[in-house]
Each structure stands twice: as structure tokens, then as C-alpha cells.
Scaffold this motif. Sequence first.
Motif, short mmCIF file in Angstrom:
data_model
loop_
_atom_site.label_atom_id
_atom_site.label_comp_id
_atom_site.label_asym_id
_atom_site.label_seq_id
_atom_site.Cartn_x
_atom_site.Cartn_y
_atom_site.Cartn_z
N TRP A 44 0.88 -1.28 0.03
CA TRP A 44 -0.13 0.00 0.05
C TRP A 44 0.85 1.27 0.23
N ALA A 45 0.42 2.12 -0.84
CA ALA A 45 1.14 3.34 -0.94
C ALA A 45 0.23 4.81 -1.01
N GLY A 46 0.77 5.76 -0.32
CA GLY A 46 -0.28 7.24 -0.49
C GLY A 46 0.03 7.89 0.56
N HIS A 47 -0.45 9.14 0.83
CA HIS A 47 -0.27 10.16 1.47
C HIS A 47 -1.09 10.14 2.69
N ASN A 48 -0.24 9.94 3.91
CA ASN A 48 -0.83 9.91 5.09
C ASN A 48 -1.88 8.88 5.50
N ILE A 49 -1.46 7.64 4.52
CA ILE A 49 -2.41 6.22 4.79
C ILE A 49 -2.28 5.54 6.03
N ILE A 50 -1.22 5.66 6.77
CA ILE A 50 -1.18 4.84 7.82
C ILE A 50 -2.34 5.38 9.00
N SER A 51 -2.47 6.68 9.08
CA SER A 51 -3.28 6.99 10.11
C SER A 51 -4.74 7.57 9.77
N PHE A 52 -4.83 7.55 8.42
CA PHE A 52 -6.09 8.10 7.64
C PHE A 52 -6.82 7.23 6.83
N ASP A 53 -6.30 7.03 5.80
CA ASP A 53 -6.80 6.41 4.48
C ASP A 53 -7.03 4.71 5.02
N SER A 54 -6.08 3.97 5.39
CA SER A 54 -6.09 2.70 5.94
C SER A 54 -7.34 2.43 6.92
N GLU A 55 -7.31 3.31 7.82
CA GLU A 55 -8.22 3.46 8.97
C GLU A 55 -9.69 3.53 8.42
N ILE A 56 -9.85 4.34 7.29
CA ILE A 56 -11.24 4.51 6.76
C ILE A 56 -11.80 3.23 6.07
N ILE A 57 -10.78 2.54 5.53
CA ILE A 57 -10.98 1.23 4.86
C ILE A 57 -11.46 0.27 5.81
N ARG A 58 -10.49 0.13 6.78
CA ARG A 58 -10.75 -1.00 8.04
C ARG A 58 -12.31 -0.59 8.67
N PRO A 70 -10.98 -6.83 6.88
CA PRO A 70 -10.59 -5.96 5.80
C PRO A 70 -9.26 -6.54 5.06
N PRO A 71 -8.86 -5.73 4.03
CA PRO A 71 -7.72 -6.31 3.36
C PRO A 71 -6.42 -5.90 4.04
N GLU A 72 -5.43 -6.86 3.93
CA GLU A 72 -4.17 -6.73 4.52
C GLU A 72 -2.89 -6.33 3.59
N PRO A 73 -2.02 -5.41 3.86
CA PRO A 73 -1.18 -5.13 3.04
C PRO A 73 0.28 -6.02 3.23
N LYS A 74 1.04 -6.03 2.10
CA LYS A 74 2.25 -6.88 2.09
C LYS A 74 3.34 -5.93 2.88
N GLY A 75 2.91 -4.31 2.83
CA GLY A 75 4.00 -3.66 3.30
C GLY A 75 3.17 -2.14 3.19
N MET A 76 3.99 -1.10 3.72
CA MET A 76 3.17 0.17 3.69
C MET A 76 4.37 1.17 3.04
N ILE A 77 3.92 2.01 2.27
CA ILE A 77 4.47 3.20 1.99
C ILE A 77 3.89 4.41 1.98
N ASP A 78 3.98 4.84 3.34
CA ASP A 78 3.24 6.30 3.54
C ASP A 78 4.32 7.55 3.12
N THR A 79 3.65 8.18 2.30
CA THR A 79 4.61 9.14 1.80
C THR A 79 4.50 10.67 2.62
N LEU A 80 3.67 10.77 3.68
CA LEU A 80 3.92 11.88 4.36
C LEU A 80 5.08 12.06 5.56
N PRO A 81 5.15 10.88 6.36
CA PRO A 81 6.27 10.60 6.98
C PRO A 81 7.68 10.58 6.24
N LEU A 82 7.65 9.76 5.23
CA LEU A 82 8.78 9.60 4.26
C LEU A 82 9.37 11.06 3.79
#
Length: 418
Positions: A115-129, A139-151
Amino acid sequence: MLAKTIAYMSMEEGEGSSRAMVEEEPEIVFFDVETSMPWGPRERRTLLEFGSIFLCPRQLVEVAEPFVTLVRPSDLGVVTEVLERKGITRGALEDAPPFYDVADNIHNALHGRIWAGHNIISFDSEIIREAFAEIGRSPPEPKGMIDTLPLLTQTFGRRAGNMKMANLADYFNLGPQIHRSLYDVRMNLDVLKCCSTVLFLEDNFPELLSGGFLNPNDISLEFIQVSISFSSCLGKRSLTSGLRTNSLPYQFEWSLCIEHNDNPLQLRCIGLRVRYEVCLYQDSEGRPNKLSIVVDIPENLRQVLEFCDEIAEITFRKFGSNSEWRQVIKEYGNRPSVRLNIPIVGSGDDATYATEIYLKEASGNIRKKDFSKADVAELEFMFFRGDMVDAFFSVELYDYKNNAGIRLVAKKLVVHCR
């Protein structure tokens, strides 16, 4: 980190091995959600749109058709005028499927991918769950996360302000963010590529690119200020050095930052001469935790640092600090000199330098010096009195053990080979 991440994602190899590895590796799915905008803290956000694109991690090419869908909420009253202006209208949502009907498609789009996106750890992925929990499904589960906001905050710094997607897009002239899922996904990927390119160029051509570091000649002293941040039971606030302090809460913790045009002050100076070689500082247990070199500075840098010293000390005194103020500039043989600090991060065998160090050969070629660990002896053989160094450093403040002042922290050093 960012440049290495994208370089890995876009690396091309030989035909046979490349195809085999692409088949084995999970795809990257960049995704974004649009939600309702609750008026109060007790109101929750409702999923209204989901958009995603699917990429090969080594070539960054799309490997499937994008997937995007509106989602009809149970209460159309959540549609506000702001959402209507974005194009998520009540009429469009009336004709959209409920989440239950698109849950399989969204699950298939996300599950087992990176999964990749901007602020997905604290926002988008939580909305999905939350949306899957609401219909009683796992819910679906990722193989890994790339959150571009903290990155991007960690690797690119706050060159674009608060690092929101709209500000990053404006920084790179990518156009306005329109807050629709698929458009924002593509903008996120474009921003990531731009940031990675800039960092790649800065890493390989450090003396040619400023990377947010200012030449002292380009600095207007009237735009230098001390920003004060403090926290208390009433929350966090920020002030500038010109504001009165009698309106502050009685108990608070505060920190100061020297800024120029509302950005932390960072400087670059080419061709500084080393006056004193590597000096080692140790912690209470005798472990190295910081090193420094002393360099002579030109008159333009002296004027900037003297001004910073003056306003910083005045601000410290306003806030009641009784620490002894230590001037950042020292005189050695009638030559102004400063200490450039080289921090060490980590401990034990994992300790390494926080400063990037490069070697500039006589031919003009510049190569990065890679340290697997903080080897002080190796570093000592790189800096000798009389050597020339190009320095990229931040101007920071400290107040420690009754001593206060300005500290210059080296971010990059380019050593001219003898």
C-alpha cells in the motif's frame, strides 16, 4: 532513504531475472479515499470515494486498469457544499453503489499488495478498515506500507511547508489538488518522483544544488527571526521573537528555532578552510556521541551569524534563561572561525554519522563516502588543517547544563582531496 526507495522500485535488470522477480514481488497500489467532512469530534468520517492505480515496483509502470468508485453513504445528508464543489454531489452519490456492493472490488484492489499513499497509515487505511468492520467483513491486509507523508517529511524536509499534498504539488508546479481520489493518487506519485529526483541530484551533485541551503549573500537580515514553540496544558502554540510573553500560560515548555522567511535557517558555504581537525565528544559512559571540526569563515557568513547570535540571545533572556551565552564565532589569530558539529546517531555497532560526507577529487568528480559505522579514526584521516571543505549546515539553538548559544550542525560536507 527516499531516493533509494524509488531507485529500488524503478530498477531494471536483465530480461530473464527481471521478469522472474517482478512475478514474485507484490505490486504497489497507490490509493486515496475521499470522505465526508464531520463538523464535530463525535461525528465520524464516511467513505464516499475510493481510487487506486497498480504499479510494477521496479519500473513504476501501470500493470492493470485503475479502479475508482463512488460509494453511496447511508445518509446523504453528509454531503456538504464543500464536497459538492469538488464534484462529489448528492446526485452522483444517489446513483452510486453502497459499500457492501463494492467491498469485493476494493478488497481485491488492496489485499496482498504494497500500500502506498499520503498519510495512509493514520487516515486512509483506517477509513478502509472501519468500512469493512461496519459490514462485518475482515479488511484487506497489505504486504507492506509506503506512507509518503512521514517519508517525505524525513527525507525531503519541510521545504514545502506542512508537507500536505496541495503544498507539495504547488512546490513542484503540478497544479492544484482537486481532492478526487484518482487525481490525488496520480499527483501523489508525481510528487514522489519529483522529490526522489531532487534528492538524487543533491546526493550526487551536492555543491551544485542548494537543496534549501542558502548562500549568506542571499540572506536578508530583516527576515531572520526566532520562532518560539511552547506546549502546556492548553496545547501547543508558536510565536515569533517580537511577541510579548506575559500572555503565556504560567507553566509551559518552550523551544526556539532560527528561521529565515518562515523556514528553518540552513546555510551553504563553499571553500571553508579547516583550522582545527576532528574533535571528539563522549557521553557519560565514554562512548562517542558527537564530533566537530573548526573552520575559518568569510565576512558575509560572519555578519549573518552575529545577527543570529544577537536576536537569539535577546529572545533567550526574554524567556528567563540564566544560562551563560556562548558566542558561536571565535577568533583565532584574528580570523573568525566556527565549529561545525558532526552528530552520531545510533549506538554501539549501529552508530553512524548523521552528516553526509563526500570527497571531491582533483578532477572535480564528487563521490559519497559511505560509512558502515562511526569509525572516528577513519574520519580523522579525512580532515587536516588547511584542507578545504564545502559545508551545508543548519543553524540551531541549544540550552544545556547552564550553557546556551547557537550550534551549527553539518548536514553535508564535501572534502577537497589533497
